[in-house]
Scaffold this active site. Sequence first.
Site: not given
Length: 281
Positions: A30, A146-147, A34
């Site tokens: 993490l 981000k993804d 996160h």
Amino acid sequence: MEWLTDRLALQCWRDGVVGEVAFVPTMGALHEGHLSLVRAARVVSRRVIVSIFVNPTQFGPQEDFARYPRVLVQDRLLLEAAGCDAVFVPSVEEMYRGSGQTRVQVEPLGSDLCGQFRPGHFQGVATVVLMLLNLVRPQWLYLGWKDYQQVVVVRRMVEDLAVPVQVVGVGTVREADGLAMSSRNRYLAEVERGQAVGVVRALQAGQAAWRAGTRQVASLQEVARVVLAQHGITVIDYIALRQAESLLPFPDAQIEDQAVVMLLAVRMGTTRLIDNLVFAL
Ligand code: PAF
């Protein structure tokens, strides 16, 4: 903070929760990205549960499943400090129970962009996210932009399969120089870490060209490619410009004034980096 390693313990915890549950799925290792999801999930009176599961079905045979960082002691301390209520940390056996025959496909979206270079990746992601949603039964699901493609794939799956959860995307957290935070950044050698800032610089250059009026897809891609090259980044999986909501390509080489996202995937040594930027009009 409850530390839950099997489905039964998770079920007992979940059955005891009165009120809404917000869920943050992770693969551990993490970082601040996160933790920003955990904080966003922690809206008044919601209970927050995080999962840590390095999901084998989303890694290709030549990918980094075996070496993916596993730092549970550190992760536990970070989550405790962030005010997480529970962590679900199943083993591969506990999750898949020796079967794993059923898969969720989100197509053609899942074979596009990263899916072209990581066949089966989004099938693995969609499958494990659906399993986790079924086990955790949250009202809210928090994912990082981000993804970007992952968020769009999961949203598509949730809508198509009528999964009763609200998907919330949270903005990318960046290092001081702009590099998007990622568990994989720790793979970068010192020189590569210096060069990696080229990824966000390429996106910013694309955005500057967009703001200056460039609307040709190929021209915007070229602007980004030049900046990547200036930073020594020459192995490029893709530089793409897509419709921000759907990730569909533009039908013409020329983009009309509409919400656009530029997405990049590059390789630096053995590390694959992805990032994206939505171009505001
Ligand atoms: O983004 C990740 O860390 C993973 O793809 C996810 C959503 C936890 C599924 O394994």
